[in-house]
Scaffold this motif. Structure first.
Motif, mmCIF file in Angstrom:
data_model
loop_
_atom_site.group_PDB
_atom_site.id
_atom_site.type_symbol
_atom_site.label_atom_id
_atom_site.label_comp_id
_atom_site.label_asym_id
_atom_site.label_seq_id
_atom_site.Cartn_x
_atom_site.Cartn_y
_atom_site.Cartn_z
ATOM 1 N N TYR A 45 0.845 -1.196 0.000
ATOM 2 C CA TYR A 45 0.000 0.000 0.000
ATOM 3 C C TYR A 45 0.881 1.248 0.000
ATOM 4 C CZ TYR A 45 0.987 -0.178 5.007
ATOM 5 O OH TYR A 45 1.611 -0.221 6.213
ATOM 6 N N HIS A 46 0.255 2.349 -0.344
ATOM 7 C CA HIS A 46 0.978 3.613 -0.443
ATOM 8 C C HIS A 46 0.081 4.709 0.143
ATOM 9 C CE1 HIS A 46 4.315 5.873 -1.945
ATOM 10 N NE2 HIS A 46 3.545 6.675 -2.644
ATOM 11 N N THR A 47 0.622 5.826 0.409
ATOM 12 C CA THR A 47 -0.094 6.986 0.963
ATOM 13 C C THR A 47 -0.747 6.661 2.304
ATOM 14 O OG1 THR A 47 -2.127 6.590 -0.311
ATOM 15 C CG2 THR A 47 -0.481 8.043 -1.289
ATOM 16 N N ILE A 48 0.057 6.287 3.255
ATOM 17 C CA ILE A 48 -0.413 5.926 4.593
ATOM 18 C C ILE A 48 -1.061 7.110 5.313
ATOM 19 C CG2 ILE A 48 1.765 6.420 5.768
ATOM 20 C CD1 ILE A 48 1.283 3.859 7.414
ATOM 21 N N MET A 49 -0.746 8.324 4.905
ATOM 22 C CA MET A 49 -1.286 9.506 5.584
ATOM 23 C C MET A 49 -2.810 9.562 5.536
ATOM 24 S SD MET A 49 1.364 11.134 6.783
ATOM 25 C CE MET A 49 0.988 12.847 7.026
ATOM 26 N N ARG A 50 -3.428 9.033 4.504
ATOM 27 C CA ARG A 50 -4.883 9.101 4.352
ATOM 28 C C ARG A 50 -5.553 7.769 4.685
ATOM 29 N NH1 ARG A 50 -6.701 11.942 -0.961
ATOM 30 N NH2 ARG A 50 -8.609 11.770 0.233
ATOM 31 N N SER A 51 -4.825 6.866 5.291
ATOM 32 C CA SER A 51 -5.325 5.525 5.551
ATOM 33 C C SER A 51 -5.495 5.286 7.054
ATOM 34 C CB SER A 51 -4.306 4.525 4.984
ATOM 35 O OG SER A 51 -4.500 3.247 5.499
ATOM 36 N N PHE A 54 -2.446 4.741 9.264
ATOM 37 C CA PHE A 54 -1.701 5.823 9.899
ATOM 38 C C PHE A 54 -1.677 5.600 11.410
ATOM 39 C CE2 PHE A 54 -1.359 9.956 11.954
ATOM 40 C CZ PHE A 54 -0.315 10.553 11.260
#
Length: 98
Positions: A45-51, A54
């Motif tokens: 997965y990528h973009t943990i900031m919006r997941s 986090f």
């Protein structure tokens, strides 16, 4: 970072070659920049900031939110001892070229 896809690359598989270049880049940045730290979690997965990961993801043994909090408390790496690199147990092992 130079792209090495094609003849002479570390591996003919693009994803594996990318992994090798990423690990080399982490080492190079860590050697050159005093306040460079990385958080390398398991998975694709990528973009943990919006997941939700986090707050919940702990493949490194530390939730990303806690790691970010330690970064903020360390004043960008110039103070405190809590902000360290974080990686899952096998994330720093180069992928085999098979």
């Amino acid at each position: 970072m130079k792209l090495r896809y094609g003849p002479g690359s570390s591996c003919w598989k693009v994803a594996v070659d990318w992994n090798h270049q990423m690990l080399e880049t982490l080492d190079a940045y860590a050697a050159e920049v005093d306040n460079f730290r990385f958080y390398l979690a398991h998975g694709d997965y990528h973009t943990i900031m919006r997941s939700p990961r986090f707050y919940e993801g702990q493949s490194t043994g530390l939730p990303y939110a806690d790691w970010v909090g330690a970064m903020l408390q360390s004043q960008s790496g110039t103070g405190g001892e809590k902000w360290q690199d974080a990686a899952c147990p096998t994330c720093l092992d180069p992928l085999p070229c098979r």
